[in-house]
Design a protein around this motif. Structure first.
Motif, PDB file in Angstrom:
ATOM      1  N   LYS A   1       4.717  -4.559   0.940  1.00 39.28           N
ATOM      2  CA  LYS A   1       3.668  -4.929  -0.011  1.00 39.28           C
ATOM      3  C   LYS A   1       3.038  -3.683  -0.633  1.00 39.28           C
ATOM      4  CE  LYS A   1      -0.557  -7.534  -0.663  1.00 39.28           C
ATOM      5  NZ  LYS A   1      -1.634  -8.287  -0.028  1.00 39.28           N
ATOM      6  N   ARG A   2       2.985  -3.688  -1.931  1.00 38.91           N
ATOM      7  CA  ARG A   2       2.344  -2.599  -2.676  1.00 38.91           C
ATOM      8  C   ARG A   2       0.848  -2.876  -2.712  1.00 38.91           C
ATOM      9  NH1 ARG A   2       3.411   2.241  -4.613  1.00 38.91           N
ATOM     10  NH2 ARG A   2       2.703   2.720  -6.691  1.00 38.91           N
ATOM     11  N   VAL A   3       0.062  -1.860  -2.338  1.00 42.93           N
ATOM     12  CA  VAL A   3      -1.397  -1.999  -2.334  1.00 42.93           C
ATOM     13  C   VAL A   3      -2.010  -0.865  -3.153  1.00 42.93           C
ATOM     14  CG1 VAL A   3      -1.565  -3.262  -0.162  1.00 42.93           C
ATOM     15  CG2 VAL A   3      -1.536  -0.771  -0.104  1.00 42.93           C
ATOM     16  N   TYR A   4      -3.211  -1.132  -3.625  1.00 40.61           N
ATOM     17  CA  TYR A   4      -3.938  -0.166  -4.452  1.00 40.61           C
ATOM     18  C   TYR A   4      -5.396  -0.204  -4.036  1.00 40.61           C
ATOM     19  CZ  TYR A   4      -6.180   1.910  -8.534  1.00 40.61           C
ATOM     20  OH  TYR A   4      -6.937   2.688  -9.352  1.00 40.61           O
ATOM     21  N   HIS A   5      -5.982   0.984  -3.879  1.00 45.72           N
ATOM     22  CA  HIS A   5      -7.409   1.061  -3.570  1.00 45.72           C
ATOM     23  C   HIS A   5      -8.139   1.457  -4.843  1.00 45.72           C
ATOM     24  CE1 HIS A   5     -11.164   1.696  -1.562  1.00 45.72           C
ATOM     25  NE2 HIS A   5     -10.618   1.424  -0.371  1.00 45.72           N
ATOM     26  N   ARG A   6      -8.836   0.505  -5.413  1.00 46.01           N
ATOM     27  CA  ARG A   6      -9.496   0.705  -6.696  1.00 46.01           C
ATOM     28  C   ARG A   6     -10.549   1.815  -6.625  1.00 46.01           C
ATOM     29  NH1 ARG A   6     -10.272  -4.718  -8.130  1.00 46.01           N
ATOM     30  NH2 ARG A   6      -8.239  -4.690  -9.062  1.00 46.01           N
ATOM     31  N   THR A   7     -11.318   1.857  -5.554  1.00 53.24           N
ATOM     32  CA  THR A   7     -12.397   2.849  -5.426  1.00 53.24           C
ATOM     33  C   THR A   7     -11.852   4.267  -5.351  1.00 53.24           C
ATOM     34  OG1 THR A   7     -13.795   1.234  -4.302  1.00 53.24           O
ATOM     35  CG2 THR A   7     -14.388   3.556  -4.026  1.00 53.24           C
ATOM     36  N   TYR A   8     -10.800   4.466  -4.559  1.00 54.17           N
ATOM     37  CA  TYR A   8     -10.277   5.819  -4.338  1.00 54.17           C
ATOM     38  C   TYR A   8      -9.056   6.154  -5.190  1.00 54.17           C
ATOM     39  CZ  TYR A   8     -13.604   5.906  -0.568  1.00 54.17           C
ATOM     40  OH  TYR A   8     -14.772   5.877   0.143  1.00 54.17           O
ATOM     41  N   GLY A   9      -8.535   5.183  -5.929  1.00 52.12           N
ATOM     42  CA  GLY A   9      -7.477   5.437  -6.890  1.00 52.12           C
ATOM     43  C   GLY A   9      -6.148   5.890  -6.301  1.00 52.12           C
ATOM     44  N   TYR A  10      -5.726   5.288  -5.229  1.00 55.09           N
ATOM     45  CA  TYR A  10      -4.405   5.589  -4.688  1.00 55.09           C
ATOM     46  C   TYR A  10      -3.672   4.274  -4.428  1.00 55.09           C
ATOM     47  CZ  TYR A  10      -6.038   4.279  -0.016  1.00 55.09           C
ATOM     48  OH  TYR A  10      -6.530   3.585   1.051  1.00 55.09           O
ATOM     49  N   ALA A  11      -2.357   4.391  -4.334  1.00 52.73           N
ATOM     50  CA  ALA A  11      -1.521   3.223  -4.064  1.00 52.73           C
ATOM     51  C   ALA A  11      -0.475   3.588  -3.024  1.00 52.73           C
ATOM     52  CB  ALA A  11      -0.842   2.750  -5.350  1.00 52.73           C
ATOM     53  N   GLY A  12       0.086   2.572  -2.416  1.00 52.85           N
ATOM     54  CA  GLY A  12       1.153   2.778  -1.449  1.00 52.85           C
ATOM     55  C   GLY A  12       1.827   1.457  -1.133  1.00 52.85           C
ATOM     56  N   THR A  13       2.901   1.523  -0.384  1.00 52.90           N
ATOM     57  CA  THR A  13       3.634   0.334   0.015  1.00 52.90           C
ATOM     58  C   THR A  13       3.769   0.336   1.528  1.00 52.90           C
ATOM     59  OG1 THR A  13       4.880   0.389  -2.048  1.00 52.90           O
ATOM     60  CG2 THR A  13       5.776  -0.971  -0.267  1.00 52.90           C
ATOM     61  N   PHE A  14       3.156  -0.648   2.168  1.00 56.76           N
ATOM     62  CA  PHE A  14       3.303  -0.715   3.625  1.00 56.76           C
ATOM     63  C   PHE A  14       4.497  -1.579   3.991  1.00 56.76           C
ATOM     64  CE2 PHE A  14      -0.075  -4.024   2.982  1.00 56.76           C
ATOM     65  CZ  PHE A  14       0.575  -5.127   3.529  1.00 56.76           C
ATOM     66  N   ASP A  15       4.995  -1.384   5.218  1.00 57.75           N
ATOM     67  CA  ASP A  15       6.185  -2.094   5.657  1.00 57.75           C
ATOM     68  C   ASP A  15       5.891  -3.551   5.999  1.00 57.75           C
ATOM     69  OD1 ASP A  15       7.767   0.160   5.346  1.00 57.75           O
ATOM     70  OD2 ASP A  15       7.552   0.788   7.423  1.00 57.75           O
ATOM     71  N   LEU A  16       5.004  -3.776   6.954  1.00 56.82           N
ATOM     72  CA  LEU A  16       4.752  -5.124   7.448  1.00 56.82           C
ATOM     73  C   LEU A  16       3.278  -5.349   7.750  1.00 56.82           C
ATOM     74  CD1 LEU A  16       7.543  -5.181  10.178  1.00 56.82           C
ATOM     75  CD2 LEU A  16       7.645  -6.348   7.973  1.00 56.82           C
ATOM     76  N   ALA A  17       2.824  -6.557   7.491  1.00 57.20           N
ATOM     77  CA  ALA A  17       1.513  -7.001   7.967  1.00 57.20           C
ATOM     78  C   ALA A  17       1.716  -8.352   8.608  1.00 57.20           C
ATOM     79  CB  ALA A  17       0.505  -7.098   6.823  1.00 57.20           C
ATOM     80  N   GLY A  18       0.919  -8.620   9.626  1.00 58.65           N
ATOM     81  CA  GLY A  18       1.044  -9.901  10.289  1.00 58.65           C
ATOM     82  C   GLY A  18       0.161  -9.987  11.511  1.00 58.65           C
ATOM     83  N   THR A  19       0.468 -10.961  12.349  1.00 64.34           N
ATOM     84  CA  THR A  19      -0.331 -11.208  13.545  1.00 64.34           C
ATOM     85  C   THR A  19       0.585 -11.312  14.761  1.00 64.34           C
ATOM     86  OG1 THR A  19      -0.233 -13.587  13.163  1.00 64.34           O
ATOM     87  CG2 THR A  19      -2.159 -12.423  12.286  1.00 64.34           C
TER      88      THR A  19
ATOM     89  N   ALA B   1      -6.633   0.103   1.926  1.00 61.62           N
ATOM     90  CA  ALA B   1      -6.298  -0.452   0.613  1.00 61.62           C
ATOM     91  C   ALA B   1      -6.117  -1.967   0.709  1.00 61.62           C
ATOM     92  CB  ALA B   1      -5.031   0.205   0.065  1.00 61.62           C
ATOM     93  N   GLU B   2      -5.377  -2.428   1.704  1.00 59.09           N
ATOM     94  CA  GLU B   2      -5.159  -3.867   1.864  1.00 59.09           C
ATOM     95  C   GLU B   2      -6.479  -4.589   2.123  1.00 59.09           C
ATOM     96  OE1 GLU B   2      -3.037  -7.631   2.621  1.00 59.09           O
ATOM     97  OE2 GLU B   2      -3.000  -5.984   1.192  1.00 59.09           O
ATOM     98  N   THR B   3      -7.303  -4.033   2.972  1.00 57.64           N
ATOM     99  CA  THR B   3      -8.595  -4.654   3.279  1.00 57.64           C
ATOM    100  C   THR B   3      -9.473  -4.705   2.033  1.00 57.64           C
ATOM    101  OG1 THR B   3      -8.484  -4.090   5.620  1.00 57.64           O
ATOM    102  CG2 THR B   3     -10.682  -4.444   4.700  1.00 57.64           C
TER     103      THR B   3
ATOM    104  N   PRO C   1     -11.721 -12.834   4.613  1.00 60.19           N
ATOM    105  CA  PRO C   1     -11.929 -12.059   5.846  1.00 60.19           C
ATOM    106  C   PRO C   1     -10.785 -12.163   6.852  1.00 60.19           C
ATOM    107  CG  PRO C   1     -13.909 -13.275   5.276  1.00 60.19           C
ATOM    108  CD  PRO C   1     -12.839 -13.714   4.328  1.00 60.19           C
ATOM    109  N   ALA C   2     -10.119 -13.292   6.942  1.00 64.66           N
ATOM    110  CA  ALA C   2      -9.022 -13.447   7.900  1.00 64.66           C
ATOM    111  C   ALA C   2      -7.822 -12.561   7.548  1.00 64.66           C
ATOM    112  CB  ALA C   2      -8.585 -14.907   7.979  1.00 64.66           C
ATOM    113  N   MET C   3      -7.755 -12.079   6.304  1.00 63.59           N
ATOM    114  CA  MET C   3      -6.635 -11.255   5.861  1.00 63.59           C
ATOM    115  C   MET C   3      -6.927  -9.757   5.975  1.00 63.59           C
ATOM    116  SD  MET C   3      -4.267 -13.371   5.190  1.00 63.59           S
ATOM    117  CE  MET C   3      -3.061 -12.492   4.199  1.00 63.59           C
ATOM    118  N   ARG C   4      -8.101  -9.395   6.461  1.00 64.65           N
ATOM    119  CA  ARG C   4      -8.428  -7.980   6.655  1.00 64.65           C
ATOM    120  C   ARG C   4      -7.542  -7.385   7.742  1.00 64.65           C
ATOM    121  NH1 ARG C   4     -14.165  -6.454   5.102  1.00 64.65           N
ATOM    122  NH2 ARG C   4     -13.472  -4.623   6.198  1.00 64.65           N
ATOM    123  N   ILE C   5      -7.328  -6.102   7.681  1.00 63.01           N
ATOM    124  CA  ILE C   5      -6.510  -5.410   8.683  1.00 63.01           C
ATOM    125  C   ILE C   5      -7.418  -4.945   9.821  1.00 63.01           C
ATOM    126  CG2 ILE C   5      -5.006  -3.429   9.111  1.00 63.01           C
ATOM    127  CD1 ILE C   5      -3.775  -5.679   7.344  1.00 63.01           C
TER     128      ILE C   5
END
Length: 131
Positions: free
Chosen positions: A22-40, A75-77, A84-88
């Protein structure tokens, strides 16, 4: 063999993936990245809620991985403020070994996120001041 290691991790942890590459972007800090996996997971001790797992061929336990996944987590958070349930809530590196085993390293240092921000500031300073 790495597929066997992945299946073992999933079985041992009851891992449930909800995002992959998943590609994520942090609007406040202006960076992006792609993480491998998120889940529970329901079977890993000491973790609750949603986490990010970065797959590694080597250096899965390198402290720099903790800094890297802290940036993804923040960034994902930041993108999930209204969910809230989707926060890391936790972060880890996962090495899938050639012998069908795996090694999981959780990263819990509260210094990882500020370290990432410091590195980002230095990167930007160098970009602006060096040619």
């Amino acid at each position: 063999p790495r597929l066997a290691a992945w299946k073992k991790f999933k079985l041992d942890s009851e891992w449930q993936t909800d995002a992959c590459e998943k590609r994520v972007y942090h609007r406040t800090y202006g960076y992006a990245g792609t993480f491998d996996l998120a889940g529970t997971t329901s079977l890993l001790k000491g973790v609750k809620g949603r986490g990010i797992v970065d797959l590694k061929r080597s250096s899965y336990d390198d402290p720099a991985t903790g800094v890297q996944v802290a940036a993804y987590a923040e960034a994902e958070t930041s993108l999930q403020k209204e969910h809230p349930a989707m926060r890391i809530n936790w972060r880890a590196g996962l090495k899938l070994n050639d012998d069908g085993t795996y090694r999981l390293q959780r990263f819990e240092s509260k210094a990882d996120w500020p370290t990432y921000l410091a590195c980002l500031a230095i990167f930007r300073w160098l970009k602006d001041n060096r040619q």
